[in-house]
Design a protein around this motif. Structure first.
Motif, PDB file in Angstrom:
ATOM      1  N   LEU A 241      24.085  25.184  62.301  1.00 52.73           N
ATOM      2  CA  LEU A 241      24.361  26.552  61.841  1.00 52.73           C
ATOM      3  C   LEU A 241      23.256  27.529  62.222  1.00 52.73           C
ATOM      4  CD1 LEU A 241      25.763  26.121  58.223  1.00 52.73           C
ATOM      5  CD2 LEU A 241      27.023  26.692  60.289  1.00 52.73           C
ATOM      6  N   SER A 242      22.062  27.023  62.468  1.00 52.86           N
ATOM      7  CA  SER A 242      20.931  27.897  62.769  1.00 52.86           C
ATOM      8  C   SER A 242      21.081  28.632  64.089  1.00 52.86           C
ATOM      9  CB  SER A 242      19.626  27.096  62.785  1.00 52.86           C
ATOM     10  OG  SER A 242      19.345  26.622  61.507  1.00 52.86           O
ATOM     11  N   HIS A 243      21.896  28.117  64.988  1.00 49.13           N
ATOM     12  CA  HIS A 243      22.137  28.817  66.249  1.00 49.13           C
ATOM     13  C   HIS A 243      22.874  30.111  65.920  1.00 49.13           C
ATOM     14  CE1 HIS A 243      20.928  25.026  67.611  1.00 49.13           C
ATOM     15  NE2 HIS A 243      21.879  24.717  68.454  1.00 49.13           N
ATOM     16  N   ASP A 244      22.365  31.212  66.423  1.00 46.68           N
ATOM     17  CA  ASP A 244      23.035  32.495  66.161  1.00 46.68           C
ATOM     18  C   ASP A 244      24.226  32.617  67.097  1.00 46.68           C
ATOM     19  OD1 ASP A 244      21.392  33.258  64.117  1.00 46.68           O
ATOM     20  OD2 ASP A 244      19.979  34.313  65.406  1.00 46.68           O
ATOM     21  N   ASN A 245      25.261  31.876  66.740  1.00 47.19           N
ATOM     22  CA  ASN A 245      26.429  31.776  67.584  1.00 47.19           C
ATOM     23  C   ASN A 245      27.658  31.839  66.672  1.00 47.19           C
ATOM     24  OD1 ASN A 245      28.584  30.761  69.122  1.00 47.19           O
ATOM     25  ND2 ASN A 245      27.218  29.479  70.334  1.00 47.19           N
ATOM     26  N   GLU A 246      28.584  32.703  67.000  1.00 45.43           N
ATOM     27  CA  GLU A 246      29.785  32.872  66.185  1.00 45.43           C
ATOM     28  C   GLU A 246      30.618  31.591  66.139  1.00 45.43           C
ATOM     29  OE1 GLU A 246      32.357  35.126  63.728  1.00 45.43           O
ATOM     30  OE2 GLU A 246      30.322  35.501  64.385  1.00 45.43           O
ATOM     31  N   THR A 247      30.656  30.858  67.244  1.00 44.52           N
ATOM     32  CA  THR A 247      31.418  29.611  67.292  1.00 44.52           C
ATOM     33  C   THR A 247      30.838  28.583  66.328  1.00 44.52           C
ATOM     34  OG1 THR A 247      31.965  30.032  69.599  1.00 44.52           O
ATOM     35  CG2 THR A 247      32.260  27.781  68.808  1.00 44.52           C
ATOM     36  N   HIS A 248      29.521  28.478  66.278  1.00 42.90           N
ATOM     37  CA  HIS A 248      28.887  27.528  65.364  1.00 42.90           C
ATOM     38  C   HIS A 248      29.154  27.917  63.917  1.00 42.90           C
ATOM     39  CE1 HIS A 248      25.900  25.317  68.127  1.00 42.90           C
ATOM     40  NE2 HIS A 248      26.912  25.792  68.848  1.00 42.90           N
ATOM     41  N   LEU A 249      29.129  29.212  63.639  1.00 42.37           N
ATOM     42  CA  LEU A 249      29.411  29.678  62.284  1.00 42.37           C
ATOM     43  C   LEU A 249      30.865  29.380  61.914  1.00 42.37           C
ATOM     44  CD1 LEU A 249      27.852  31.084  60.030  1.00 42.37           C
ATOM     45  CD2 LEU A 249      28.726  33.245  60.876  1.00 42.37           C
ATOM     46  N   HIS A 250      31.783  29.602  62.837  1.00 47.29           N
ATOM     47  CA  HIS A 250      33.194  29.295  62.598  1.00 47.29           C
ATOM     48  C   HIS A 250      33.387  27.806  62.368  1.00 47.29           C
ATOM     49  CE1 HIS A 250      37.390  28.543  64.314  1.00 47.29           C
ATOM     50  NE2 HIS A 250      37.543  28.936  63.072  1.00 47.29           N
ATOM     51  N   ASN A 251      32.760  26.974  63.184  1.00 46.71           N
ATOM     52  CA  ASN A 251      32.883  25.528  63.015  1.00 46.71           C
ATOM     53  C   ASN A 251      32.246  25.068  61.700  1.00 46.71           C
ATOM     54  OD1 ASN A 251      34.268  25.268  65.413  1.00 46.71           O
ATOM     55  ND2 ASN A 251      32.441  24.766  66.594  1.00 46.71           N
ATOM     56  N   GLY A 252      31.145  25.696  61.305  1.00 43.72           N
ATOM     57  CA  GLY A 252      30.540  25.383  60.012  1.00 43.72           C
ATOM     58  C   GLY A 252      31.467  25.733  58.861  1.00 43.72           C
ATOM     59  N   ALA A 253      32.145  26.866  58.986  1.00 40.22           N
ATOM     60  CA  ALA A 253      33.126  27.263  57.968  1.00 40.22           C
ATOM     61  C   ALA A 253      34.291  26.277  57.935  1.00 40.22           C
ATOM     62  CB  ALA A 253      33.633  28.674  58.239  1.00 40.22           C
ATOM     63  N   ALA A 254      34.689  25.777  59.103  1.00 37.65           N
ATOM     64  CA  ALA A 254      35.773  24.793  59.162  1.00 37.65           C
ATOM     65  C   ALA A 254      35.354  23.481  58.511  1.00 37.65           C
ATOM     66  CB  ALA A 254      36.203  24.558  60.603  1.00 37.65           C
ATOM     67  N   VAL A 255      34.099  23.074  58.710  1.00 39.90           N
ATOM     68  CA  VAL A 255      33.607  21.851  58.058  1.00 39.90           C
ATOM     69  C   VAL A 255      33.638  22.027  56.545  1.00 39.90           C
ATOM     70  CG1 VAL A 255      31.575  20.371  57.716  1.00 39.90           C
ATOM     71  CG2 VAL A 255      32.214  21.086  60.022  1.00 39.90           C
ATOM     72  N   LEU A 256      33.219  23.198  56.077  1.00 40.90           N
ATOM     73  CA  LEU A 256      33.259  23.475  54.636  1.00 40.90           C
ATOM     74  C   LEU A 256      34.700  23.473  54.132  1.00 40.90           C
ATOM     75  CD1 LEU A 256      31.647  24.229  52.091  1.00 40.90           C
ATOM     76  CD2 LEU A 256      31.890  26.621  52.763  1.00 40.90           C
ATOM     77  N   LEU A 257      35.606  24.060  54.889  1.00 45.93           N
ATOM     78  CA  LEU A 257      37.025  24.050  54.531  1.00 45.93           C
ATOM     79  C   LEU A 257      37.555  22.623  54.443  1.00 45.93           C
ATOM     80  CD1 LEU A 257      39.912  25.481  54.329  1.00 45.93           C
ATOM     81  CD2 LEU A 257      40.005  25.074  56.779  1.00 45.93           C
ATOM     82  N   ILE A 258      37.239  21.805  55.432  1.00 43.60           N
ATOM     83  CA  ILE A 258      37.698  20.412  55.436  1.00 43.60           C
ATOM     84  C   ILE A 258      37.147  19.677  54.230  1.00 43.60           C
ATOM     85  CG2 ILE A 258      37.470  18.207  56.667  1.00 43.60           C
ATOM     86  CD1 ILE A 258      37.613  19.957  59.282  1.00 43.60           C
ATOM     87  N   TRP A 259      35.896  19.892  53.934  1.00 48.20           N
ATOM     88  CA  TRP A 259      35.297  19.218  52.783  1.00 48.20           C
ATOM     89  C   TRP A 259      35.961  19.668  51.489  1.00 48.20           C
ATOM     90  CZ3 TRP A 259      31.795  20.838  48.786  1.00 48.20           C
ATOM     91  CH2 TRP A 259      31.278  19.785  48.049  1.00 48.20           C
ATOM     92  N   GLN A 260      36.169  20.971  51.351  1.00 43.82           N
ATOM     93  CA  GLN A 260      36.747  21.501  50.112  1.00 43.82           C
ATOM     94  C   GLN A 260      38.224  21.154  49.952  1.00 43.82           C
ATOM     95  OE1 GLN A 260      35.728  23.206  47.398  1.00 43.82           O
ATOM     96  NE2 GLN A 260      33.602  23.087  48.005  1.00 43.82           N
ATOM     97  N   VAL A 261      39.002  21.286  51.026  1.00 49.69           N
ATOM     98  CA  VAL A 261      40.452  21.142  50.929  1.00 49.69           C
ATOM     99  C   VAL A 261      40.906  19.699  51.128  1.00 49.69           C
ATOM    100  CG1 VAL A 261      42.637  21.814  51.990  1.00 49.69           C
ATOM    101  CG2 VAL A 261      40.888  23.518  51.562  1.00 49.69           C
ATOM    102  N   LEU A 262      40.285  19.004  52.046  1.00 53.45           N
ATOM    103  CA  LEU A 262      40.766  17.674  52.368  1.00 53.45           C
ATOM    104  C   LEU A 262      40.035  16.560  51.623  1.00 53.45           C
ATOM    105  CD1 LEU A 262      41.293  18.090  56.205  1.00 53.45           C
ATOM    106  CD2 LEU A 262      42.891  18.528  54.351  1.00 53.45           C
ATOM    107  N   ILE A 263      38.832  16.833  51.129  1.00 51.61           N
ATOM    108  CA  ILE A 263      38.069  15.781  50.446  1.00 51.61           C
ATOM    109  C   ILE A 263      37.910  16.071  48.955  1.00 51.61           C
ATOM    110  CG2 ILE A 263      35.813  14.639  50.309  1.00 51.61           C
ATOM    111  CD1 ILE A 263      35.663  14.888  53.350  1.00 51.61           C
ATOM    112  N   VAL A 264      37.514  17.284  48.591  1.00 49.12           N
ATOM    113  CA  VAL A 264      37.222  17.598  47.193  1.00 49.12           C
ATOM    114  C   VAL A 264      38.494  17.826  46.386  1.00 49.12           C
ATOM    115  CG1 VAL A 264      36.118  19.252  45.635  1.00 49.12           C
ATOM    116  CG2 VAL A 264      34.950  18.527  47.706  1.00 49.12           C
ATOM    117  N   ASP A 265      39.330  18.777  46.834  1.00 49.31           N
ATOM    118  CA  ASP A 265      40.505  19.154  46.047  1.00 49.31           C
ATOM    119  C   ASP A 265      41.625  19.562  46.996  1.00 49.31           C
ATOM    120  OD1 ASP A 265      42.371  20.118  44.241  1.00 49.31           O
ATOM    121  OD2 ASP A 265      41.169  21.849  43.625  1.00 49.31           O
ATOM    122  N   GLY A 266      42.644  18.727  47.109  1.00 53.56           N
ATOM    123  CA  GLY A 266      43.756  18.994  48.005  1.00 53.56           C
ATOM    124  C   GLY A 266      44.901  19.742  47.357  1.00 53.56           C
TER     125      GLY A 266
END
Length: 167
Positions: free
Chosen positions: A61-86
């Motif tokens: 995430l430290s790379h100042d890159n929009e793609t990395h930020l988007h992918n980081g948000a997707a990882v958080l989404l996957i963790w929240q929606v697919l692992i924590v609470d579906g």
């Protein structure tokens, strides 16, 4: 005199800790700010990842890159929606969070693989996550089609490029 030495050591320890964790805190805050979430959402995920994977994630995430930020948000989404609470409510909530942040709400195969790498300590079942990804994407796509239908039927919205062509 001893109190001054102890106070100095404590201040050096606190300052050193702040300097050592500045990069990871900045990365977490950047993602949290973009998603308009409290940092605890991202920090709780990184705590569950394990020390090595959390460092890899924050470095990513430290790379100042929009793609990395988007992918980081997707990882958080996957963790929240697919692992924590579906639940359906949680899916709706996270779809809205990503949409407000300007990120596509669909989860790509590459993002799922990236999440599997970062969340490896949790040992998620890849087959199950792939199935849940397909289900989530189908649900989000069907909602998008319904919303587009509403706008074309009842709204008089004009795109900016269309407006410019007219004027």
């Amino acid at each position: 005199m001893i109190w001054i030495i102890l106070a100095t050591l404590a201040m050096v320890f606190v300052a050193g800790f702040q300097l050592l964790t500045a990069g990871s805190r900045h990365a977490v805050q950047r993602l949290s700010k973009r998603l308009q979430l409290p940092p605890v959402q991202v920090e709780s995920m990184t705590a569950m990842m394990g020390k090595e994977a959390a460092k890899e994630f924050t470095d990513y995430l430290s790379h100042d890159n929009e793609t990395h930020l988007h992918n980081g948000a997707a990882v958080l989404l996957i963790w929240q929606v697919l692992i924590v609470d579906g639940s359906e409510e949680n899916r709706q909530r996270w779809h809205g969070i990503l949409s407000r942040a300007g990120f596509p709400a669909l989860i790509s195969r590459q993002q799922l693989l990236l999440a599997l790498g970062f969340l490896r300590q949790l040992e998620p079942d890849s087959q199950e996550l792939h199935a849940l990804r397909e289900q989530y994407n189908a649900h989000v796509s069907s909602q998008k089609v319904e919303l587009e239908g509403e706008f074309t039927e009842t709204s008089k919205l004009v795109s900016l490029s269309e407006w410019r062509r007219r004027h």
